[in-house]
Enzyme design. Structure first.
Site, mmCIF file in Angstrom:
data_model
loop_
_atom_site.group_PDB
_atom_site.id
_atom_site.type_symbol
_atom_site.label_atom_id
_atom_site.label_comp_id
_atom_site.label_asym_id
_atom_site.label_seq_id
_atom_site.Cartn_x
_atom_site.Cartn_y
_atom_site.Cartn_z
ATOM 1 N N CYS A 91 39.626 50.126 47.932
ATOM 2 C CA CYS A 91 40.127 49.009 49.736
ATOM 3 C C CYS A 91 38.532 48.803 50.275
ATOM 4 O O CYS A 91 39.156 47.913 51.397
ATOM 5 C CB CYS A 91 41.013 50.119 50.273
ATOM 6 S SG CYS A 91 42.035 50.468 49.244
ATOM 7 N N ASP A 121 48.551 51.549 39.901
ATOM 8 C CA ASP A 121 48.988 50.036 39.705
ATOM 9 C C ASP A 121 49.416 49.409 38.300
ATOM 10 O O ASP A 121 49.672 48.593 38.197
ATOM 11 C CB ASP A 121 47.767 48.760 40.074
ATOM 12 C CG ASP A 121 46.838 48.706 41.851
ATOM 13 O OD1 ASP A 121 47.366 49.728 42.371
ATOM 14 O OD2 ASP A 121 46.499 48.477 41.451
HETATM 15 C C1 LIG Z 1 39.198 44.633 47.712
HETATM 16 C C2 LIG Z 1 40.320 45.584 47.510
HETATM 17 C C3 LIG Z 1 40.739 46.174 48.786
HETATM 18 C C4 LIG Z 1 42.006 46.553 48.966
HETATM 19 N N1 LIG Z 1 42.811 47.294 50.154
HETATM 20 C C5 LIG Z 1 43.420 47.878 50.064
HETATM 21 C C6 LIG Z 1 44.262 47.945 51.099
HETATM 22 O O1 LIG Z 1 43.411 47.684 52.456
HETATM 23 N N2 LIG Z 1 45.368 49.434 51.179
HETATM 24 C C7 LIG Z 1 46.168 49.448 49.814
HETATM 25 O O2 LIG Z 1 46.860 50.817 50.058
HETATM 26 N N3 LIG Z 1 45.333 49.275 48.727
HETATM 27 C C8 LIG Z 1 44.229 48.237 48.640
HETATM 28 N N4 LIG Z 1 43.754 48.022 47.583
HETATM 29 C C9 LIG Z 1 44.302 48.361 46.298
HETATM 30 C C10 LIG Z 1 43.529 49.909 45.780
HETATM 31 O O3 LIG Z 1 42.528 49.326 45.400
HETATM 32 C C11 LIG Z 1 44.657 50.122 44.559
HETATM 33 O O4 LIG Z 1 45.475 49.954 44.429
HETATM 34 C C12 LIG Z 1 43.981 51.448 43.557
HETATM 35 O O5 LIG Z 1 42.601 50.969 43.261
HETATM 36 C C13 LIG Z 1 44.751 51.357 42.244
HETATM 37 O O6 LIG Z 1 44.138 52.489 42.223
HETATM 38 P P1 LIG Z 1 44.986 53.001 40.415
HETATM 39 O O7 LIG Z 1 43.744 54.126 40.244
HETATM 40 O O8 LIG Z 1 45.932 52.903 40.633
HETATM 41 O O9 LIG Z 1 43.906 51.605 39.907
HETATM 42 P P2 LIG Z 1 42.349 50.914 39.290
HETATM 43 O O10 LIG Z 1 41.721 51.603 40.790
HETATM 44 O O11 LIG Z 1 42.681 49.640 38.496
HETATM 45 O O12 LIG Z 1 41.326 51.854 38.663
HETATM 46 C C14 LIG Z 1 42.005 52.016 37.204
HETATM 47 C C15 LIG Z 1 40.996 52.609 36.683
HETATM 48 O O13 LIG Z 1 41.367 52.751 34.950
HETATM 49 C C16 LIG Z 1 39.934 51.859 34.357
HETATM 50 N N5 LIG Z 1 41.044 51.810 32.426
HETATM 51 C C17 LIG Z 1 42.193 51.349 32.579
HETATM 52 N N6 LIG Z 1 42.199 50.912 31.294
HETATM 53 C C18 LIG Z 1 41.590 52.134 31.041
HETATM 54 C C19 LIG Z 1 41.428 52.175 29.477
HETATM 55 N N7 LIG Z 1 42.090 51.577 28.194
HETATM 56 N N8 LIG Z 1 40.341 53.071 28.812
HETATM 57 C C20 LIG Z 1 39.640 53.638 30.016
HETATM 58 N N9 LIG Z 1 39.708 53.713 31.246
HETATM 59 C C21 LIG Z 1 40.634 52.159 31.383
HETATM 60 C C22 LIG Z 1 39.649 50.932 35.066
HETATM 61 O O14 LIG Z 1 38.708 50.585 34.116
HETATM 62 C C23 LIG Z 1 39.617 51.830 35.958
HETATM 63 O O15 LIG Z 1 38.554 52.349 36.395
HETATM 64 C C24 LIG Z 1 42.453 47.579 47.697
HETATM 65 C C25 LIG Z 1 41.983 47.037 45.915
HETATM 66 C C26 LIG Z 1 40.963 45.626 46.553
HETATM 67 C C27 LIG Z 1 40.307 45.288 45.160
#
Ligand SMILES: Cc1cc2nc3c(=O)[nH]c(=O)nc-3n(C[C@H](O)[C@H](O)[C@H](O)COP(=O)(O)OP(=O)(O)OC[C@H]3O[C@@H](n4cnc5c(N)ncnc54)[C@H](O)[C@@H]3O)c2cc1C
Length: 564
Positions: free
Chosen positions: A54, A296
């Site tokens: 974020c 996500d």
């Molecule tokens: C620029 C930006 C600003 C943001 N601002 C906000 C905000 O202000 N407020 C808010 O609530 N949210 C915000 N978000 C959203 C937030 O960052 C995401 O919702 C959050 O990172 C989701 O986390 P996650 O762990 O579900 O997934 P991710 O962050 O997508 O992490 C998933 C991980 O799994 C790994 N992966 C995927 N498939 C495989 C596989 N087959 N084998 C091994 N590894 C794998 C990926 O490489 C990744 O590292 C923002 C996002 C961005 C990009």
């Protein structure tokens, strides 16, 4: 020969977590805190884990000077702190849910091996959508999703290589990126396919954010499609061809949205929900016993509609990860669902939303009304006070709160979060209006802003005057509908700024000049904030003037369109 048959080594673990940003690391850390003896392996194809995605836009803007500040923990410190085994640059390529086997490709050594687990957590997140435009693979074209993406953009900026940029997509990430590029002195164009930026905000609300961007130097082109990325003979981007013309660009940031990483889950036979993300119950369990999903890649349930909802946000990912962690350790934690709450900073403007708009409520069969209330964040006389605008939505029949937008230069999150809390607990407008909120001039108004909005809504629900939003009025004006627009402010204010096509009849003279208003037409009345216009509407109604009588919600203070 399949990848599984090819694999030689088999590693054992009690819990396997795939993905190590928000949901994966949260599940991991919480499970270990609850039950330290759990043997957990976290696998991620990424180089970094546990970083603040974020904050990426603010890092490229140099508001956050050092990338290390975004890294909550490194793989090494995470292993030390929690006692889990972290495998970075390892990708899970297949899952055999029956045999509880994951096939993993070690990206560093180009080796495939397997991990046998008892329980599995899928936290694979989401990936940025990269539309198949000509030139999309040129150097200088990038999404902003990972720390690596941000580091590359930041380096190019630090080296002075970026003078002009185009941001494709005006969602909250595109908007944040545009702001931060302007902070770095980059001439920035933002193109958006929809009629306004921040597509999940009401048109007129988003228009105010858009005006702020334009005032601060971003050239915003809505209703505009990016058609191709242009490049030079060195394979570097030089511009973007759009339906609004060509724009030069040393950097093109593609921010047209994200999609859930569900391929692995889908191929393994896990059920996906209607949103396309992994279907889970309120314990974050998937359709397969012992397999959880969070973040996500997983769905949520919308608290108000009861329907599947995809909220790819860090706030949601962390909470879902925590629930998974508790349940991995033998607990019974549950997620109540989400309201679609979000907030974004647009230069000196703040925009937050939650719940349902009037149109969204109608989609699930609820008749809702909204009020738009310009007010202040703290006592108006106290230094630093700023305007904010609240649009509150409630169910007409019951007064149950359904949603809100809170925007403006002032502090909006406090008001928004108060309303979110009220909606979550099923409160009515009347209950919100009676909350005993803390007050002193530096912090609030004596009747705090959410309560002010609730009082306005109360008056409306009690048979007051119908409102019309700025967007609805703009549409009527565009369509050249046959109606009368009366501005009841004083002549001077009218001369300084007025809505095209309006006539001025100040409230003080209103009663004497009623004969100037045709009785057989629809009438819309406007003023500064909607207070005087409501009074004028009451008078018109009592005299049976107008086939319909409406007051402009929020008045000219909440009017983001052209004025004269
Ligand atoms: C620029 C930006 C600003 C943001 N601002 C906000 C905000 O202000 N407020 C808010 O609530 N949210 C915000 N978000 C959203 C937030 O960052 C995401 O919702 C959050 O990172 C989701 O986390 P996650 O762990 O579900 O997934 P991710 O962050 O997508 O992490 C998933 C991980 O799994 C790994 N992966 C995927 N498939 C495989 C596989 N087959 N084998 C091994 N590894 C794998 C990926 O490489 C990744 O590292 C923002 C996002 C961005 C990009």
């Amino acid at each position: 020969m399949s990848a599984e048959q090819n694999a030689t080594k088999v590693k054992e673990t009690e819990v396997l977590i795939i993905g190590g940003v928000a949901a994966g690391t949260k599940a991991c850390a919480k499970a270990k805190r609850q039950k330290p003896e759990l043997d957990i392996t976290l696998v991620t194809e990424d180089t970094h884990i546990s970083y603040a995605g974020c904050g990426l836009a603010y890092y490229i803007g140099n508001l956050i000077d050092d990338a290390s500040k975004l890294m909550v923990r490194t793989p090494e410190t995470f292993e030390e702190d929690t006692g889990v085994s972290v495998l970075t640059r390892n990708r899970v390529t297949a899952l055999d849910l029956e045999a509880r086997l994951a096939t993993v490709l070690d990206l560093k050594h180009k080796e495939t091996y397997q991990i046998h687990y008892d329980k599995l957590v899928i936290a694979t997140g989401a990936s940025p959508i990269m539309p198949p435009l000509p030139g999309i693979n040129l150097d200088g074209v990038s999404p902003l999703r990972t720390l690596m993406d941000a580091m590359k953009v930041r380096q190019a900026l630090d080296e002075g290589k970026i003078k002009k940029a185009v941001v494709i997509g005006g969602g909250y990430i595109g908007v944040e990126v545009a702001e931060n590029l302007v902070h770095r002195g980059v001439e920035t164009v933002l193109v958006e396919l929809m009629p306004h930026v921040l597509p999940n905000f009401d048109d007129d609300v988003a228009m105010m954010a858009q005006r702020e961007m334009e005032d601060q130097g971003v050239k915003v082109f809505c209703n505009t499609k990016a058609e191709a990325i242009l490049g030079n003979d060195k394979g570097h981007s030089t511009g973007v061809k759009t339906t609004a013309g060509e724009f030069e660009a040393d950097l093109v940031i593609v921010a047209v949205g994200v999609r859930p990483n569900v391929q692995l889950a889908k191929e393994a036979g896990l059920e996906l929900g209607p949103t396309g993300a992994i279907k889970v119950n309120d314990r974050m369990e998937t359709s397969s016993p012992g397999v959880f999903a969070a973040g996500d890649c997983a769905e949520s349930t919308h608290i108000l509609t009861g329907k599947s909802f995809w909220a790819p946000l860090g706030s949601v990912a962390n909470k879902q990860g925590r629930t998974v962690g508790i349940n991995l350790a033998g607990g019974d934690d549950r997620q109540p669902g989400v309201l679609g709450s979000m907030i974004v900073k647009v230069f000196d403007f703040n925009c937050g939303r939650t719940g349902l708009s009037v149109e969204q409520a109608a989609e699930i069969g609820l008749e809702a009304v909204s009020v738009t209330v310009p007010t202040h964040d703290i006592a108006h006389y106290y230094p630093g006070a700023h305007d904010i605008i609240i649009r509150l939505t409630a169910e007409r029949a019951t007064g149950r709160l359904l949603g809100a937008y809170v925007i403006g230069q002032g502090v909006v999150d406090k008001t928004l979060d108060t309303i979110i809390t009220a909606i979550t607990f099923g409160a009515t407008t009347e209950q919100l209006a009676k909350l005993d909120l803390a007050y002193a001039p530096p912090y609030s108004m004596s009747i705090s802003s959410p309560l002010v909005a609730a009082n306005v809504m109360q008056r409306k629900l009690e048979g007051g005057i119908d409102g019309i939003t700025a967007h609805e009025l703009e549409r009527k004006l565009q369509a050249q509908d046959d109606f009368v627009l009366v501005d009841v402010r004083d002549e001077l204010s009218y001369m300084v700024r007025s809505i095209p096509g309006s006539v001025c009849i100040p409230l003080e003279e209103f009663e004497e000049r009623l004969d100037e208003i045709p009785a057989d037409k629809d009438i819309v009345v406007s003023c500064n904030i909607g207070y005087r216009s409501t009074k004028a509407c009451v008078l018109l109604r009592s005299k049976h003037i107008g086939t319909s009588v409406k007051s402009l919600d929020g008045g000219i203070n909440a009017w983001p369109y052209e004025t004269e």
